[in-house]
Design an enzyme around this catalytic site. Structure first.
Site, PDB file in Angstrom:
ATOM      1  CD  GLU A  71      -2.529   1.277   2.641  1.00  0.00           C
ATOM      2  OE1 GLU A  71      -3.754   1.239   2.571  1.00  0.00           O
ATOM      3  OE2 GLU A  71      -1.920   1.318   3.728  1.00  0.00           O
ATOM      4  CG  ASP A  72       3.413   1.954   3.053  1.00  0.00           C
ATOM      5  OD1 ASP A  72       2.477   2.680   3.410  1.00  0.00           O
ATOM      6  OD2 ASP A  72       3.876   1.047   3.761  1.00  0.00           O
ATOM      7  CG  HIS A 168       2.317   4.924   7.499  1.00  0.00           C
ATOM      8  ND1 HIS A 168       2.779   3.629   7.329  1.00  0.00           N
ATOM      9  CD2 HIS A 168       3.085   5.708   6.709  1.00  0.00           C
ATOM     10  CE1 HIS A 168       3.796   3.651   6.469  1.00  0.00           C
ATOM     11  NE2 HIS A 168       4.000   4.887   6.081  1.00  0.00           N
ATOM     12  CB  CYS A 255       0.536  -1.823   5.086  1.00  0.00           C
ATOM     13  SG  CYS A 255       0.333  -1.744   6.824  1.00  0.00           S
TER      14      CYS A 255
END
Ligand code: CIR
Length: 262
Positions: A71-72, A168, A255
């Site tokens: 996801e990052d 995050h 993530c």
């Protein structure tokens, strides 16, 4: 009415590498075990499929210990992938490594051109808004350069602050439906979710906030019974998943996939 923020036809995942033992972490509580991580990840993929997503699983990338946290390096809005610029030095190359798979699987791919940084983990999307938390991984310059890309896709960008010492923005929050989030009491108190309903994680269960809504289900990490009860009382159906290996390298449920519809 469809809700692009939590109704998905597809998901993209990457298998955990053996090098995940070198994954970044704020505090060392021991390395994850690659075999146990693989089992945890397989259960996560099954849950995505059970929730109605066609899941494409990319091979492990040993060059990038944190590449399971797919996801990052990218953000997908309305079938268009935005290739981001991850803020950790060891993760910067994940964006270019992921790009070909995005070209293959998404309707369109655009690149965030910036000297700054944006990690997907700092982005929470509603149906029409992108909430972006500035953090050690996401800079003001990155946010400024992301804005026109997000607006071109029909979303408004709202730049907020990830709480200090939190990796995050979505370490501490997740979308439950078009107007409701699950968040830690600290992030809820920050005013980031003005105009939305906030369900707070229960005392001592901050880590439960890294959840995801996927179609009819809320994926929630195992070990947070009081938060699970709050979600049940609010009418959500939870799928409880073990994330103990991902947690050793500061990862969680959001993530490990890019969720989207085509
Ligand atoms: C990292 O520090 O980048 C990884 N070890 C964990 C990334 C987790 N990603 C996320 O919360 N979106």
């Amino acid at each position: 009415m469809t809700h692009p923020s939590f109704q998905f036809t597809h998901a993209l995942c990457r298998l955990p590498s053996k090098s995940v033992t070198d994954g970044l972490r704020a505090q060392d509580q021991g390395d994850p075990d690659p075999l146990a991580f693989a089992a945890e990840h397989a259960a996560y993929i099954s849950a995505l499929r059970d929730a109605g997503c066609a899941v494409t699983v990319l091979p492990a990338d040993e060059n990038f210990p944190d590449s399971v946290f797919i996801e990052d390096p990218a953000l997908v809005l309305n079938g268009t992938a935005i290739v981001l610029r991850p803020g950790a030095e060891t993760r910067l190359g994940e964006a270019a490594a992921l790009r070909p798979a995005l070209v293959e699987n998404m309707n369109n791919v655009v690149d965030l051109q910036t000297a700054g940084y944006v990690d997907g983990g700092d982005i929470l999307c509603t149906d029409d808004r992108v909430l972006l938390g500035l953090s050690a991984r996401t800079s003001e310059q990155g946010a400024a350069d992301l804005r026109p890309l997000v607006e071109a896709l029909g979303y408004t960008l709202h730049v907020l602050q990830t709480p200090p010492d939190i990796l995050h923005f979505k370490t501490e929050s997740s979308l439950l439906d078009e107007s409701t989030v699950l968040a830690t009491p600290a992030l809820a108190a920050s005013g980031a979710f003005y105009g939305m309903t906030v369900i707070e994680t229960a005392a001592g269960e901050d880590a439960a906030a890294n959840a995801i809504r996927v179609n009819d289900f809320v994926f929630l990490s195992a070990g947070y019974p009081n938060t699970a009860k709050r979600l049940e009382d609010a009418g959500y159906t939870s799928k409880i998943l073990n994330t103990s290996q991902a947690a050793l390298v500061d990862g969680g449920l959001s993530c490990m996939s890019l969720r989207y519809s085509l």
